[in-house]
Design a protein around this motif. Sequence first.
Motif, PDB file in Angstrom:
ATOM      1  N   VAL B 656       0.873  -1.161   0.000  1.00  0.00           N
ATOM      2  CA  VAL B 656       0.000   0.000   0.000  1.00  0.00           C
ATOM      3  C   VAL B 656       0.912   1.213   0.000  1.00  0.00           C
ATOM      4  O   VAL B 656       1.864   1.264   0.776  1.00  0.00           O
ATOM      5  N   THR B 657       0.632   2.139  -0.877  1.00  0.00           N
ATOM      6  CA  THR B 657       1.453   3.352  -0.890  1.00  0.00           C
ATOM      7  C   THR B 657       0.624   4.525  -0.413  1.00  0.00           C
ATOM      8  O   THR B 657      -0.602   4.471  -0.383  1.00  0.00           O
ATOM      9  N   GLY B 658       1.308   5.590  -0.049  1.00  0.00           N
ATOM     10  CA  GLY B 658       0.639   6.769   0.483  1.00  0.00           C
ATOM     11  C   GLY B 658       1.015   6.955   1.950  1.00  0.00           C
ATOM     12  O   GLY B 658       1.843   6.233   2.496  1.00  0.00           O
ATOM     13  N   ARG B 659       0.386   7.951   2.540  1.00  0.00           N
ATOM     14  CA  ARG B 659       0.653   8.225   3.952  1.00  0.00           C
ATOM     15  C   ARG B 659      -0.647   8.181   4.742  1.00  0.00           C
ATOM     16  O   ARG B 659      -1.724   8.429   4.199  1.00  0.00           O
ATOM     17  N   ILE B 660      -0.494   7.855   5.989  1.00  0.00           N
ATOM     18  CA  ILE B 660      -1.691   7.686   6.829  1.00  0.00           C
ATOM     19  C   ILE B 660      -1.433   8.323   8.191  1.00  0.00           C
ATOM     20  O   ILE B 660      -0.305   8.323   8.689  1.00  0.00           O
ATOM     21  N   SER B 661      -2.482   8.880   8.741  1.00  0.00           N
ATOM     22  CA  SER B 661      -2.403   9.466  10.080  1.00  0.00           C
ATOM     23  C   SER B 661      -3.548   8.924  10.921  1.00  0.00           C
ATOM     24  O   SER B 661      -4.584   8.522  10.386  1.00  0.00           O
ATOM     25  N   GLY B 662      -3.348   8.934  12.201  1.00  0.00           N
ATOM     26  CA  GLY B 662      -4.436   8.452  13.056  1.00  0.00           C
ATOM     27  C   GLY B 662      -3.987   8.261  14.489  1.00  0.00           C
ATOM     28  O   GLY B 662      -2.974   8.810  14.932  1.00  0.00           O
ATOM     29  N   SER B 663      -4.753   7.471  15.177  1.00  0.00           N
ATOM     30  CA  SER B 663      -4.465   7.298  16.608  1.00  0.00           C
ATOM     31  C   SER B 663      -4.909   5.916  17.091  1.00  0.00           C
ATOM     32  O   SER B 663      -5.766   5.287  16.487  1.00  0.00           O
ATOM     33  N   VAL B 664      -4.268   5.512  18.169  1.00  0.00           N
ATOM     34  CA  VAL B 664      -4.729   4.338  18.915  1.00  0.00           C
ATOM     35  C   VAL B 664      -4.958   4.828  20.343  1.00  0.00           C
ATOM     36  O   VAL B 664      -4.012   5.202  21.035  1.00  0.00           O
ATOM     37  N   GLU B 665      -6.211   4.858  20.735  1.00  0.00           N
ATOM     38  CA  GLU B 665      -6.517   5.382  22.065  1.00  0.00           C
ATOM     39  C   GLU B 665      -6.949   4.251  22.992  1.00  0.00           C
ATOM     40  O   GLU B 665      -7.545   3.260  22.553  1.00  0.00           O
ATOM     41  N   GLY B 666      -6.632   4.438  24.234  1.00  0.00           N
ATOM     42  CA  GLY B 666      -7.041   3.446  25.245  1.00  0.00           C
ATOM     43  C   GLY B 666      -6.429   2.087  25.025  1.00  0.00           C
ATOM     44  O   GLY B 666      -7.045   1.061  25.340  1.00  0.00           O
ATOM     45  N   LEU B 667      -5.203   2.057  24.522  1.00  0.00           N
ATOM     46  CA  LEU B 667      -4.554   0.764  24.286  1.00  0.00           C
ATOM     47  C   LEU B 667      -4.182   0.134  25.617  1.00  0.00           C
ATOM     48  O   LEU B 667      -3.551   0.759  26.471  1.00  0.00           O
ATOM     49  N   ARG B 668      -4.592  -1.099  25.792  1.00  0.00           N
ATOM     50  CA  ARG B 668      -4.218  -1.855  26.990  1.00  0.00           C
ATOM     51  C   ARG B 668      -3.732  -3.225  26.538  1.00  0.00           C
ATOM     52  O   ARG B 668      -4.395  -3.895  25.736  1.00  0.00           O
ATOM     53  N   ILE B 669      -2.574  -3.596  27.033  1.00  0.00           N
ATOM     54  CA  ILE B 669      -1.972  -4.880  26.650  1.00  0.00           C
ATOM     55  C   ILE B 669      -1.671  -5.673  27.918  1.00  0.00           C
ATOM     56  O   ILE B 669      -1.056  -5.159  28.848  1.00  0.00           O
ATOM     57  N   SER B 670      -2.132  -6.910  27.935  1.00  0.00           N
ATOM     58  CA  SER B 670      -1.889  -7.760  29.096  1.00  0.00           C
ATOM     59  C   SER B 670      -1.534  -9.161  28.625  1.00  0.00           C
ATOM     60  O   SER B 670      -2.100  -9.643  27.640  1.00  0.00           O
ATOM     61  N   TYR B 671      -0.635  -9.798  29.306  1.00  0.00           N
ATOM     62  CA  TYR B 671      -0.188 -11.139  28.927  1.00  0.00           C
ATOM     63  C   TYR B 671       0.206 -11.187  27.451  1.00  0.00           C
ATOM     64  O   TYR B 671      -0.058 -12.150  26.745  1.00  0.00           O
ATOM     65  N   GLY B 672       0.796 -10.111  26.962  1.00  0.00           N
ATOM     66  CA  GLY B 672       1.301 -10.071  25.591  1.00  0.00           C
ATOM     67  C   GLY B 672       0.220  -9.914  24.537  1.00  0.00           C
ATOM     68  O   GLY B 672       0.511 -10.018  23.333  1.00  0.00           O
ATOM     69  N   GLN B 673      -1.016  -9.656  24.936  1.00  0.00           N
ATOM     70  CA  GLN B 673      -2.101  -9.512  23.971  1.00  0.00           C
ATOM     71  C   GLN B 673      -2.882  -8.233  24.271  1.00  0.00           C
ATOM     72  O   GLN B 673      -2.975  -7.813  25.419  1.00  0.00           O
TER      73      GLN B 673
END
Lengths: 204, 793
Positions: B656-673
């Motif tokens: 895929v070419t082009g540029r992208i912007s955005g966000s990841v909000e409220g990311l929570r990771i536990s036990y590697g997932q």
Amino acid sequence: MQKPAHRFPFIVLAVLVVLTACVTVNIYFPAAKVEKTAEKIVDEVYQEKKDTPPAEQKGKPSSMIDGGLLGGLTRLAWLGPATAHAEDATTVSNAGIRALKEQIGQRHQELLPFYKQGQVGITKDGFLEVRITSGLGLPQVATLKRLVDADNAARRQLYEEVGKALNLQPDQISQVRQIFAKQWREKAQAGWPVQADDGKWSTK
Amino acid sequence: MTLKRTALWCGAGLAALLGIAALTVALAVTLAVRQPELIRPYVQRALAPRGGSATLAGLSVTISPPTLAISGLVISGPPGEGELLRIDRLQAELIPARIFSGGPRLRHVEAKNIVFERLRPSESETPLDLTPLTRLFDIEDLSLTDARVRLAFPGGDLAAEGLNLSLIPGEGGIRALTGDGKLTLRSDGSVFAEGNLSARGKVTPDPAIEVSLELAAARLSVRGQDIGGLPLKGDLAFRSGSFSGNLNGDNLSAAALLSLAKVLSGRGLDGWSPSGTVSVAARIEPEKPGPRVTAKIKLEQIGFSSPPGDVMGGKLSGRLDLDCLLGPKPRMKADLVINQGEALWGTVYVNFMQNPLDLHAGGTRAATDEYKDLLIKGGLAGFGRLKLEGKARRAGGTWHHQGRLELGETGLGPVFKTFLKDPLAAGHPDLASLKMDGTVRMELSFSGKDKAVDLNGRLLLRSGTLLREGEPSVFSGLEIDLPISYSVGIADPGRSGPLLAAEWGRLSLKELRLGEEKIGPLDMPAVLVPNRLYLGGNIDASLFGAKLLLQRIQVDEPHSPNFRIHLAAKVDGLDLSKLSSKMEGRLGGVLDPVQIDSERVTATGDLTGELFGGKTNISRVTVARPFTPGREFGGDIKVDLVDMERLSAALSSGRVTGRISGSVEGLRISYGQPVAFHLKMESVPTKGMDQTVSVKAVNSISVVSTGSSLGGSGSSFMMGFFKDFPYSKIGFECGLKNDVFTVRGLIREDGVEYLVKRRLLGGINVVNGNPDNRIGFSDMVERAKRATGEKNK
């Protein structure tokens, strides 16, 4: 003009009524959802019921490709029936809950002989308790206590995780524990010690 | 002349007084002989204790031989709390010639049915008073029959029934002593212990008493059930005003002894369920300033469990030597050695055969509520030696104490294994393969009141190493020289600031390994003042290609479960490819402050940098339960103008070419997932950069969003003709909550939801045909693996 003397208390009363109405908080506890979750987790830990594959969501395809100039080809690229497996909406799960369930399940296999001998029982609060140690050497008692301690820590975290996943208040976690406790005890096998709500122990 | 006259008058007066006294005695004796009933009320009054009463049924006195006989004597103390003495008959014959010379003054004493009862437990803390036995010196010939003694203890009462005691005169003034009776100890209304006591010995003119005691056929029972025997033998001697003797018992039941202690002390010792046997050899010897009591106690196969079951012992064998010097300031010393058996304290298990325990304790009771020269020292073999010495006194209801605590050279390995790894490995599997080496030593002085203690001293840790079996060490070369000033049990210890530079200690670490990365060597000043640990200077290290700078490291309440770590962190040039081979970019930033406690890590500040040719920002970094296996990482991520060609290449999910912007909000990771997140991405048209999507990428999107790849001949047909399709916009959001993924297109036109929107004159649309689609977590993992070509393990 002098204001009537009784007007001030009336205003205060009115303000208080309005404030009281404003601060009324409707506490909601999703008991059915917690109960379903507890039932599912307890079943899986006890392995009384085998995991059933989640129901497939039948119906219209979930996406398709529209090829524009290649419109005709889009039909060829029509994505077959969606196979997205929806999680059961009536239960709660996430990575933490799954890992904790797995831990408790693995430890359950180690604890099984102790359950059967009546050496460990299920409390009314959804935890484990060492009941008797007769017939065990001290190293075995140490092993049992360590397993029980570790399991209780995992259970405590599990109840908190379920509560957090349901956006419950910390003071509502005790209700989660009670619902789980009911399931742990109801689904316990015959011969396991269980504690009744009144605190008395019996053998199931 | 005046002096002589005065002396004359005094002599005359004294003679008159003596005459009156002699007359009174003669009158009393005459009355007693002739009219005893006349003096009986006076005798009763004289015998009555304060608040009590005395009655005497009969009194007779004869002159030749001089004999006193009484009958029906009852002396009782105050109602409900006093003692009771009842004598049915007592006759004593006096030897007048010996009143002013040595030797027994009573020729013959005969007593029947003497009863002595003490109905309330004695509140005296002094040992049992045996001086009444010295009355035997005054008797030449004694016959005491059918006496009974009953003494109340806190947990029951002790009765001696059918007591007989006799003194038979022999040659050289030696009198043979014999006695017997039945001892019964009652508790809760039933017989707890009973046995036959016999005594054989002699009373000599020294004066001295030597007697051998034997408690035979002694059995203890609880609610009718026999719990063991208590066979005891001993000798007792009284000579030159002092007692000496010994008491021996072999293979006494520990359960029986504990039950006996419970009855005698009245203390709640239920539920300890002891087993095994105890052999006792005790001696009492006269010494200044008071008698010395020593006891050698052999412990064999002792087992016990505390009522809640948190402390247990099994098959414990060893010895306990006691040495007590009684007197106005009693001194006590105890030496305990346990070299067999095992113990469990909570989840801490110790095998005493492998690590024998020796413990020595002692102290002097200088006064009521004041103890001096207190000492406890000992330890487990292979661990280290602990020594505690000090003094304590109570004033105004508060205990004041001060002293020193010294921990000798102690191996970190056994301590780590016994107190940390083994007890916690069931819940922390990572601990199972860890091993620690090194030594620690500590010297502290302490002073305080009740539970509040101020500690001052130094801790020295040498060659600390933590390693995983078969792997390089997690850390090595840890050296700590830490001045300690700490307050325990004080809500607000005042928080002193760091000391002068010369008073700081040091903390150094040769190497710390985090995965493949190494940090070290580190070296910094360190000091612990109430109640904060300061690490001075900075930790300046390289980690994952970044320059890591940790500053202002402080730990509040470091020895408490409520510890809090504060620091400032600066990261510069963190190479993301070293965290994951699929990542590309660098991060840096300042996190200040970072706060860490047992429940949570929070960081104020952002990490910013490059990500696949674009920019990224990570904020609100948190770690919940950081010291448990279930630690949960959290944060928000923003990306700006990320080069999708590099991103898609890294993911192996098509081009895929082009540029992208955005966000990841409220990311929570536990036990590697991932536990939860909400991701939102939109392409950003960028001058000079194409916007295309390959068929493989479309297929990947299809797999991820629907679970199916581009099926049938259509895709093959397309792939045969087209490698890439132009697009005008990519926009999508997806979320994970409750193990359910949702994917939505952000481009909506004419009621259609697009994930990828084609250009006006060509390209390809990817339409979200089922906006309500819900994808299970495990299913999404499977799809992601298929889309990225990752093989299932």
